[in-house]
Design an enzyme around this catalytic site. Structure first.
Site, PDB file in Angstrom:
ATOM      1  N   LYS A   1      59.306  60.885  19.305  1.00 43.90           N
ATOM      2  CA  LYS A   1      60.405  60.017  19.255  1.00 43.90           C
ATOM      3  C   LYS A   1      59.984  58.898  19.699  1.00 43.90           C
ATOM      4  O   LYS A   1      60.559  57.608  19.370  1.00 43.90           O
ATOM      5  CB  LYS A   1      61.490  60.874  18.564  1.00 43.90           C
TER       6      LYS A   1
ATOM      7  N   GLU B   1      70.223  57.393  20.335  1.00 37.28           N
ATOM      8  CA  GLU B   1      70.121  55.989  19.555  1.00 37.28           C
ATOM      9  C   GLU B   1      71.418  55.237  18.652  1.00 37.28           C
ATOM     10  O   GLU B   1      73.059  56.732  19.430  1.00 37.28           O
ATOM     11  CB  GLU B   1      69.995  56.125  18.485  1.00 37.28           C
TER      12      GLU B   1
ATOM     13  N   ARG C   1      52.796  63.555   7.665  1.00 32.06           N
ATOM     14  CA  ARG C   1      52.105  64.839   7.378  1.00 32.06           C
ATOM     15  C   ARG C   1      52.851  64.379   5.766  1.00 32.06           C
ATOM     16  O   ARG C   1      53.621  63.686   5.667  1.00 32.06           O
ATOM     17  CB  ARG C   1      52.538  66.312   7.544  1.00 32.06           C
TER      18      ARG C   1
END
Ligand code: ADP
Ligand code: ADP
Ligand code: MG
Length: 471
Positions: free
Chosen positions: A115, A199, A290
């Site tokens: 990430k 974050e 995906r």
């Protein structure tokens, strides 16, 4: 065109892929482990092979699966979601053995699965990301300094995380101190990597994600967005397409951002770009490389069969659609029917499905691998059925959802179906005013809820597994 596909998955998504193969005249090969011997994906595929007694190992062994695909004359492997779907080494092993991995290039999976690497790539591509650490956190001191800078609340997140796990909110430096080692240990246990990053916590955001399709020629289009704000503990429960709570301008902006993100990494196949929305701000959160659980609702509003498109793209065909060919109509909702007891803190509820009557009628779709007499095994995800409804407008879609949930009878295990009825009746939901805090801030919808300690949940799960093994 691909001729024969091994499906490296189980349950409803394996059945979903088999159906797409059947319509495209592609032969399908299922794999299974002992508890899945009588699974629907085994019955429905053209061929099926056992990968041993261990319930999970067989689904997670790249070289065994790739070798089986070669031995059985497959030319491609579809990984579904979960399991090996975001495992770059698996994709690269397929590439080495001359098999087509149905998904993006292994290098793209690796980059987006990390990430912090994904955040960097998006910043370079001019896609706004959630404010946060530049890379992974080095130590607690650095985390505290950074949090002071960003401002509380902050989120600690596992760099390799997924499935809503390895995410902790911290409202104060004290909480940051206690959560920091916890997230590291959770990340190590669940994802085999101790890397974590930070974050800014976006308070009460919408979770909006865009479905994209890309081909080998570099064409990328989006199929509009899904609103997945109805979540419990960062896991999606109800998904909606399109979002009933964004403006046409926001829709356009998010679609364009998703295409830009996909182009920046040379994305091939179907993928999802996830964003958080607050007011007029849109932040990139992550990219899922995906097919997603909730691809169904996008199929219902656009008419595009996303799994078939994956198979065509993997066969080397160019996209059949240009952006202007894609339009959507009405609203679709997906209810994740989990074998869990919402009145008992969502305690998993595995066992025999004594009676199952499928909902039906206009605008109703069911994706599942259960049937009357099926034993829901305790080893896998508790999601056992996806109920999808579609109608021309929001109010009708809500009524159709209520009616279809009412139609369905699923006896023998507890499920989340009743709980969704409560949500559908709630005025804030009906008025399309909800964010990711909706479930947490409406405990009254779970009236007789008994709080369970996580250790009790673990005990109940162990007991269920023991009972199943002895059966
Ligand atoms: P979606 O984004 O399609 O809604 P979820 O996040 O619900 O998907 O994940 C789908 C399945 O894949 C779930 O069973 C989840 O536990 C599993 N999963 C997702 N990401 C990971 C991961 N990084 N590692 C292990 N399992 C994962
Ligand atoms: P996963 O890989 O497990 O799907 P995500 O990064 O997609 O993890 O986050 C899952 C959910 O956690 C989001 O849908 C959102 O509800 C919540 N979340 C993640 N990051 C933030 C953030 N910075 N601020 C607020 N909520 C967040
Ligand atoms: Mg996510």
């Amino acid at each position: 065109m691909i001729k024969k596909v091994l499906i490296a998955n189980r349950g409803e998504i394996a059945v979903r892929i088999i159906r797409a193969c059947a319509e495209l005249k592609i032969r399908s090969v299922a794999i299974y482990t002992e508890p899945d011997r009588y699974g629907l994906h085994v019955k429905r595929a053209d061929e099926a092979y056992s990968l041993g007694k261990d319930p999970i190992k067989g689904y997670l062994e790249p070289s065994r699966i790739v070798n089986l695909a070669v031995e059985t004359g497959c030319d491609a492997i579809h990984p579904g979601y979960g399991f090996l779907s975001e495992n770059a080494e698996f994709a690269s092993l397929c590439e080495k053995k001359g098999l087509t991995f149905i998904g993006p290039k292994s290098s793209v999976i690796a980059k987006m699965g990390d990430k912090t690497a994904a955040r960097k790539t998006m910043i370079e591509a001019g896609v706004p990301v959630t404010p946060g650490s530049e890379g992974n956190l080095e130590n607690l001191e650095q985390a505290i300094t950074l949090a002071d800078d960003i401002g509380y609340p902050v989120m600690l997140k596992a760099t390799s995380g997924g499935g809503g796990r390895g995410i902790r909110r911290c409202d104060t430096p004290e909480e940051l101190k206690t959560q920091y080692p916890r997230v590291i240990s959770e990340a190590t246990k669940a994802f085999g990597s101790a890397e974590v990053f930070m974050e800014k916590c976006i308070v009460d955001p919408l979770h909006i994600e865009a479905q994209i399709l890309g081909d080998a020629d570099g064409n990328v289009i989006h199929l509009y967005e899904r609103d997945c704000s109805i979540q419990r503990r960062n896991q999606k429960l109800i998904e909606i397409a399109p979002s009933p709570q964004i403006t046409p301008e926001q829709r356009q902006y998010i679609g364009d951002l998703a295409v830009r993100a996909a182009k920046a990494v040379g994305y091939e196949s179907a993928g999802t770009v996830e964003f958080l929305l607050t007011g007029n701000e849109v932040y990139f959160m992550e990219m899922n490389t995906r097919i997603q659980v909730e691809h169904t609702i996008t199929e219902q509003i656009t008419g595009v069969d996303i799994v078939q498109e994956q198979l065509r793209i993997a066969s080397g065909q160019s996209l059949r659609y240009k952006q202007q060919d894609i339009s959507f109509q009405g609203f679709a909702l997906q209810f994740r029917i989990n074998a869990e007891d919402p009145k008992n803190d969502f305690l998993p509820s595995f066992g025999r499905v004594t009676h199952y009557y499928a909902p039906g009628g206009p605008g109703v779709r069911v994706d599942t691998a259960i049937f009357t007499g099926y034993d829901i095994p305790p080893y896998y995800d508790s999601m056992c059925l996806k109920l999808i409804v579609w109608a021309l407008n929001w109010e009708d879609a809500l009524e159709r959802g209520k009616r279809a949930l009412d139609d369905m009878r699923l006896h023998g295990v507890r499920t989340t179906a009743q709980y969704y009825q409560q949500i559908l009746d709630h005025p804030e939901f009906r008025e399309a005013k909800f964010n990711t805090s909706f479930v947490a801030t409406h405990p009254e919808l779970l009236k007789y809820s008994i709080k369970r300690h996580p250790s009790e949940i673990a005990l109940a799960l162990a007991a269920a597994i023991a009972a199943h093994t002895n059966a």
